[in-house]
Design an enzyme around this catalytic site. Sequence first.
Site, PDB file in Angstrom:
ATOM      1  N   CYS A 168      22.889  69.260  64.332  1.00  0.00           N
ATOM      2  CA  CYS A 168      22.576  67.851  64.557  1.00  0.00           C
ATOM      3  C   CYS A 168      23.882  67.075  64.563  1.00  0.00           C
ATOM      4  CB  CYS A 168      21.673  67.349  63.425  1.00  0.00           C
ATOM      5  SG  CYS A 168      21.195  65.623  63.610  1.00  0.00           S
ATOM      6  N   LEU A 169      24.032  66.150  65.510  1.00  0.00           N
ATOM      7  CA  LEU A 169      25.267  65.371  65.573  1.00  0.00           C
ATOM      8  C   LEU A 169      25.447  64.500  64.325  1.00  0.00           C
ATOM      9  CD1 LEU A 169      25.258  64.345  69.356  1.00  0.00           C
ATOM     10  CD2 LEU A 169      26.504  66.220  68.252  1.00  0.00           C
ATOM     11  N   HIS A 191      13.574  62.747  64.166  1.00  0.00           N
ATOM     12  CA  HIS A 191      14.533  61.678  63.855  1.00  0.00           C
ATOM     13  C   HIS A 191      13.848  60.303  63.843  1.00  0.00           C
ATOM     14  CE1 HIS A 191      18.596  63.250  63.516  1.00  0.00           C
ATOM     15  NE2 HIS A 191      18.482  63.970  64.614  1.00  0.00           N
ATOM     16  N   GLN A 228      20.347  57.529  65.141  1.00  0.00           N
ATOM     17  CA  GLN A 228      21.687  58.111  65.034  1.00  0.00           C
ATOM     18  C   GLN A 228      22.776  57.165  65.534  1.00  0.00           C
ATOM     19  OE1 GLN A 228      20.255  61.970  67.003  1.00  0.00           O
ATOM     20  NE2 GLN A 228      21.831  62.684  65.605  1.00  0.00           N
ATOM     21  N   HIS A 279      12.874  68.135  67.282  1.00  0.00           N
ATOM     22  CA  HIS A 279      13.996  67.674  66.454  1.00  0.00           C
ATOM     23  C   HIS A 279      14.232  66.167  66.657  1.00  0.00           C
ATOM     24  CE1 HIS A 279      18.288  68.383  64.870  1.00  0.00           C
ATOM     25  NE2 HIS A 279      18.323  67.152  65.334  1.00  0.00           N
ATOM     26  N   GLU A 280      14.223  65.728  67.928  1.00  0.00           N
ATOM     27  CA  GLU A 280      14.488  64.301  68.210  1.00  0.00           C
ATOM     28  C   GLU A 280      13.331  63.419  67.741  1.00  0.00           C
ATOM     29  OE1 GLU A 280      17.471  63.626  68.810  1.00  0.00           O
ATOM     30  OE2 GLU A 280      17.953  65.704  69.244  1.00  0.00           O
ATOM     31  N   GLY A 319      20.782  66.328  72.352  1.00  0.00           N
ATOM     32  CA  GLY A 319      19.794  65.300  72.065  1.00  0.00           C
ATOM     33  C   GLY A 319      20.396  64.238  71.159  1.00  0.00           C
TER      34      GLY A 319
END
Length: 168
Positions: free
Chosen positions: A92-93, A138, A49, A134-135, A44
């Site tokens: 998480c990236l 963000h 991000q 999660h997304e 994701g």
Amino acid sequence: MPILVAPQAVLRQKTRLVRPEDMSELRTTIPRMFSAMYQAPGIGLAAPQVGLGLRFAIVDVSDRDEGRNPIVLINPEVIAETDSMAAREEGCLSLPNQYAEVIRPEAVRVRYQDMEGKRHELEADGLLATCLQHEIDHLEGILFVDHLSTLKRNMIMRRLAKEQRQKH
Ligand code: NI
């Protein structure tokens, strides 16, 4: 396309709704985001991000051996969630190499628009439910570590900062 690492300020900002006039920018940005996400690799990626304060994200939780299942979520929102909770390890990236178990509603219903402006509703459980929540977090400026105790969160953020210093 570089993926921003915490504590970048844009990761903490609430995004604004995507409008029709944003779509031409999204049409160039979204394919680049998919490339960055698959390359990372991740499941994701949300607009903040990559430095964009817009309410959209991409996900693909498919098993890559069985083909891809890319989903673009424009203006997504969780419209229903179960009372039952589930714990799952998250990463998480934007917090590379950091993982922790996060407790969230086990299943959710998400409303969103696609690239053509068509509205969809998606019911998800398991990994997809975690990923969607999660997304969408963000897009509110929330990171998965915000669901942990202050002690655990501080530990992870210190470890991340240290690893990033050593890398550069
Ligand atoms: Ni993330």
